[in-house]
Motif scaffolding. Structure first.
Motif, mmCIF file in Angstrom:
data_model
loop_
_atom_site.group_PDB
_atom_site.id
_atom_site.type_symbol
_atom_site.label_atom_id
_atom_site.label_comp_id
_atom_site.label_asym_id
_atom_site.label_seq_id
_atom_site.Cartn_x
_atom_site.Cartn_y
_atom_site.Cartn_z
ATOM 1 N N PHE A 11 -5.999 -39.332 -37.048
ATOM 2 C CA PHE A 11 -5.003 -38.555 -38.016
ATOM 3 C C PHE A 11 -5.196 -36.965 -37.570
ATOM 4 N N SER A 12 -4.374 -36.686 -36.685
ATOM 5 C CA SER A 12 -4.468 -35.086 -36.422
ATOM 6 C C SER A 12 -4.049 -34.027 -37.156
ATOM 7 N N LEU A 13 -4.369 -33.091 -36.601
ATOM 8 C CA LEU A 13 -3.786 -31.755 -37.273
ATOM 9 C C LEU A 13 -2.302 -31.788 -37.786
ATOM 10 N N ILE A 14 -1.598 -32.011 -36.578
ATOM 11 C CA ILE A 14 -0.170 -31.940 -36.588
ATOM 12 C C ILE A 14 0.347 -32.963 -37.510
ATOM 13 N N ASP A 15 -0.193 -34.371 -37.693
ATOM 14 C CA ASP A 15 -0.018 -35.301 -38.884
ATOM 15 C C ASP A 15 -0.280 -34.494 -40.103
ATOM 16 N N ALA A 16 -1.242 -33.970 -40.392
ATOM 17 C CA ALA A 16 -1.570 -33.142 -41.683
ATOM 18 C C ALA A 16 -0.654 -32.126 -41.950
ATOM 19 N N ILE A 17 -0.355 -31.323 -41.014
ATOM 20 C CA ILE A 17 0.846 -30.463 -41.308
ATOM 21 C C ILE A 17 2.102 -30.996 -41.899
ATOM 22 N N TYR A 18 2.433 -32.113 -40.915
ATOM 23 C CA TYR A 18 3.928 -32.737 -41.097
ATOM 24 C C TYR A 18 3.828 -33.388 -42.684
ATOM 25 N N ASN A 19 2.909 -34.044 -42.882
ATOM 26 C CA ASN A 19 2.668 -34.415 -44.262
ATOM 27 C C ASN A 19 2.734 -33.801 -45.478
ATOM 28 N N PHE A 20 2.005 -32.393 -45.006
ATOM 29 C CA PHE A 20 1.959 -31.360 -46.130
ATOM 30 C C PHE A 20 3.639 -30.800 -46.299
ATOM 31 N N LEU A 21 4.140 -30.553 -45.317
ATOM 32 C CA LEU A 21 5.471 -29.982 -45.187
ATOM 33 C C LEU A 21 6.577 -30.735 -45.863
ATOM 34 N N GLY A 22 6.178 -32.025 -45.766
ATOM 35 C CA GLY A 22 6.978 -33.197 -46.367
ATOM 36 C C GLY A 22 6.953 -33.066 -47.941
#
Length: 73
Positions: A6-17
């Motif tokens: 689970f990368s930082l980009i995945d976390a950011i994308y989920n948050f923006l979702g």
């Protein structure tokens, strides 16, 4: 079994979702609404996500077609 990272980009994308409308949530709610009734908070989420992604229009045709079916039910 391979572990998925689970990368930082995945976390950011989920948050923006959670903040911005997105195709995945809108289509999922439309399909769920066709199978069973939506609860009030799901209806609100569907209205919020109905503009779909702000950066693309990738699922607009599919969403519009499925949303019309939902409205008929």
């Amino acid at each position: 079994m391979s572990e998925q990272k689970f990368s930082l980009i995945d976390a950011i994308y989920n948050f923006l979702g959670w903040i911005f409308p997105n195709c995945r949530d809108a289509l999922k709610l439309v399909e769920k609404g066709q199978k069973q009734g939506l609860k009030w908070h799901e209806k609100v989420a569907l209205k919020y996500n109905s503009p779909l992604c702000l950066h693309c229009n990738c699922n607009r045709e599919k969403f519009d077609k499925e949303y019309k079916k939902l409205k008929k039910l």
